[in-house]
Motif scaffolding. Structure first.
Motif, PDB file in Angstrom:
ATOM      1  N   ARG A 123      18.831  48.245  43.258  1.00 40.49           N
ATOM      2  CA  ARG A 123      18.392  49.644  43.385  1.00 40.49           C
ATOM      3  C   ARG A 123      17.878  50.194  42.056  1.00 40.49           C
ATOM      4  NH1 ARG A 123      19.576  51.590  48.294  1.00 40.49           N
ATOM      5  NH2 ARG A 123      21.234  50.563  49.443  1.00 40.49           N
ATOM      6  N   ALA A 124      18.550  49.865  40.956  1.00 40.88           N
ATOM      7  CA  ALA A 124      18.118  50.340  39.637  1.00 40.88           C
ATOM      8  C   ALA A 124      16.741  49.782  39.295  1.00 40.88           C
ATOM      9  CB  ALA A 124      19.137  49.946  38.573  1.00 40.88           C
ATOM     10  N   THR A 125      16.516  48.510  39.594  1.00 39.98           N
ATOM     11  CA  THR A 125      15.203  47.903  39.343  1.00 39.98           C
ATOM     12  C   THR A 125      14.146  48.563  40.219  1.00 39.98           C
ATOM     13  OG1 THR A 125      16.301  45.816  38.838  1.00 39.98           O
ATOM     14  CG2 THR A 125      13.942  45.735  39.241  1.00 39.98           C
ATOM     15  N   LEU A 126      14.470  48.796  41.476  1.00 44.60           N
ATOM     16  CA  LEU A 126      13.542  49.445  42.402  1.00 44.60           C
ATOM     17  C   LEU A 126      13.179  50.847  41.924  1.00 44.60           C
ATOM     18  CD1 LEU A 126      12.090  49.135  45.151  1.00 44.60           C
ATOM     19  CD2 LEU A 126      14.112  50.130  46.199  1.00 44.60           C
ATOM     20  N   GLU A 127      14.161  51.585  41.455  1.00 43.28           N
ATOM     21  CA  GLU A 127      13.919  52.953  41.006  1.00 43.28           C
ATOM     22  C   GLU A 127      13.193  53.029  39.672  1.00 43.28           C
ATOM     23  OE1 GLU A 127      17.814  54.684  41.194  1.00 43.28           O
ATOM     24  OE2 GLU A 127      17.840  54.575  43.391  1.00 43.28           O
ATOM     25  N   SER A 128      13.102  51.905  38.959  1.00 39.19           N
ATOM     26  CA  SER A 128      12.378  51.907  37.682  1.00 39.19           C
ATOM     27  C   SER A 128      10.861  51.923  37.888  1.00 39.19           C
ATOM     28  CB  SER A 128      12.780  50.701  36.836  1.00 39.19           C
ATOM     29  OG  SER A 128      12.294  49.502  37.410  1.00 39.19           O
ATOM     30  N   PHE A 129      10.417  51.638  39.103  1.00 39.16           N
ATOM     31  CA  PHE A 129       8.993  51.682  39.421  1.00 39.16           C
ATOM     32  C   PHE A 129       8.624  53.070  39.925  1.00 39.16           C
ATOM     33  CE2 PHE A 129       9.932  47.197  39.756  1.00 39.16           C
ATOM     34  CZ  PHE A 129       8.838  46.636  39.111  1.00 39.16           C
ATOM     35  N   PRO A 130       7.361  53.469  39.757  1.00 45.24           N
ATOM     36  CA  PRO A 130       6.945  54.768  40.316  1.00 45.24           C
ATOM     37  C   PRO A 130       7.159  54.784  41.826  1.00 45.24           C
ATOM     38  CG  PRO A 130       5.203  53.807  38.948  1.00 45.24           C
ATOM     39  CD  PRO A 130       6.275  52.772  39.085  1.00 45.24           C
ATOM     40  N   ALA A 131       7.492  55.946  42.336  1.00 43.09           N
ATOM     41  CA  ALA A 131       7.702  56.091  43.778  1.00 43.09           C
ATOM     42  C   ALA A 131       6.391  55.817  44.509  1.00 43.09           C
ATOM     43  CB  ALA A 131       8.200  57.492  44.097  1.00 43.09           C
ATOM     44  N   PRO A 132       6.464  55.172  45.660  1.00 40.70           N
ATOM     45  CA  PRO A 132       5.244  54.911  46.432  1.00 40.70           C
ATOM     46  C   PRO A 132       4.700  56.213  47.012  1.00 40.70           C
ATOM     47  CG  PRO A 132       7.159  54.310  47.707  1.00 40.70           C
ATOM     48  CD  PRO A 132       7.662  54.715  46.353  1.00 40.70           C
ATOM     49  N   PRO A 133       3.409  56.220  47.391  1.00 32.88           N
ATOM     50  CA  PRO A 133       2.830  57.441  47.961  1.00 32.88           C
ATOM     51  C   PRO A 133       3.602  57.941  49.178  1.00 32.88           C
ATOM     52  CG  PRO A 133       1.217  55.644  47.918  1.00 32.88           C
ATOM     53  CD  PRO A 133       2.490  55.126  47.342  1.00 32.88           C
ATOM     54  N   ARG A 134       4.044  57.034  50.012  1.00 37.23           N
ATOM     55  CA  ARG A 134       4.893  57.371  51.162  1.00 37.23           C
ATOM     56  C   ARG A 134       6.184  56.597  51.018  1.00 37.23           C
ATOM     57  NH1 ARG A 134       1.509  56.602  56.588  1.00 37.23           N
ATOM     58  NH2 ARG A 134      -0.508  57.085  55.734  1.00 37.23           N
ATOM     59  N   GLY A 135       7.223  57.109  51.632  1.00 35.02           N
ATOM     60  CA  GLY A 135       8.509  56.416  51.551  1.00 35.02           C
ATOM     61  C   GLY A 135       8.435  55.006  52.102  1.00 35.02           C
ATOM     62  N   ASP A 136       9.044  54.070  51.400  1.00 36.05           N
ATOM     63  CA  ASP A 136       9.037  52.688  51.868  1.00 36.05           C
ATOM     64  C   ASP A 136      10.422  52.251  52.347  1.00 36.05           C
ATOM     65  OD1 ASP A 136      10.347  52.544  49.464  1.00 36.05           O
ATOM     66  OD2 ASP A 136       9.120  50.942  48.626  1.00 36.05           O
ATOM     67  N   GLU A 137      11.290  53.218  52.598  1.00 33.74           N
ATOM     68  CA  GLU A 137      12.644  52.892  53.028  1.00 33.74           C
ATOM     69  C   GLU A 137      12.694  52.366  54.460  1.00 33.74           C
ATOM     70  OE1 GLU A 137      11.892  56.146  52.050  1.00 33.74           O
ATOM     71  OE2 GLU A 137      12.379  55.806  49.948  1.00 33.74           O
ATOM     72  N   ASN A 138      11.767  52.810  55.283  1.00 29.63           N
ATOM     73  CA  ASN A 138      11.770  52.444  56.704  1.00 29.63           C
ATOM     74  C   ASN A 138      10.916  51.212  56.946  1.00 29.63           C
ATOM     75  OD1 ASN A 138      13.343  54.723  57.290  1.00 29.63           O
ATOM     76  ND2 ASN A 138      11.513  55.992  57.363  1.00 29.63           N
TER      77      ASN A 138
END
Length: 195
Positions: A36-51
């Motif tokens: 999760r920490a590695t994932l959050e180190s990248f800019p957020a995607p234009p739309r949520g990619d959680e789903n």
């Protein structure tokens, strides 16, 4: 007479006792926090990619990634991470007491996290099921494919399970079409080069 019948610790299974003591929960939380920490180190995607939805080798949608199990959670995080990092491959290799996860990004291998062996077993089981891989001997090389559906795109994956002395290595080639030129004009060539 059983003297341990009233002892609450004796009533718990060994797994549950380990969770109660915190050791299994700490190990589980450590790999999840690292991903999760590695994932959050990248800019957020234009739309949520959680789903993310898993699409198996036959093209059928699956709810497998929506589950809360460690295997589904880990695979979901790895697929999201590969997408955000624009990785071309995910490499997961057993190394004795743990499993090392690396991504191929811009031609180089980048170490991402260390997973417990039991989580890796769940991930490989999920991937094998998604690819409809047959049951085979531990020495057999297995190949397959599956895809995932993000809110704005679909990504294809080519999978290989290769035997090694430590256990089966999982290689996942990411076949994402986002950012791939679709016309010669997209290459940005100057006029004389296109002729």
């Amino acid at each position: 007479e059983d003297r341990n019948a009233d002892d609450p610790d004796q009533k718990l299974s060994s797994k549950r006792r380990a969770r109660t003591n915190g050791s299994a929960a700490e190990v589980s939380a450590a790999w999840s926090r690292a991903l999760r920490a590695t994932l959050e180190s990248f800019p957020a995607p234009p739309r949520g990619d959680e789903n993310i939805r898993l699409v198996d080798a036959r093209g059928d949608d699956s709810e497998a990634l929506a589950a809360s199990s460690d295997g589904a959670q880990c695979l979901r995080l790895l697929l999201r991470l590969a997408s955000r990092a624009t990785a071309t491959a995910i490499h997961v290799a057993p190394k004795g007491d743990s499993v090392h996860v690396r991504l191929r990004v811009d031609g180089g291998m980048v170490w991402i996290a260390e997973l417990p062996n039991d989580v890796y077993d769940l991930v490989t089981g999920l991937v094998r099921t998604a690819c409809h891989m047959p049951q085979a001997a531990k020495t057999a090389v297995l190949d397959g494919h599956f895809s995932s559906r993000f809110p704005d795109r679909r990504i294809e994956y080519r999978v290989s399970l290769t035997p090694s002395s430590q256990g089966a290595k999982l290689g996942v080639r990411v076949r994402e079409q986002r950012g791939v030129p679709t016309a010669i004009e997209d290459l940005g060539l100057v006029g004389y080069m296109r002729e």
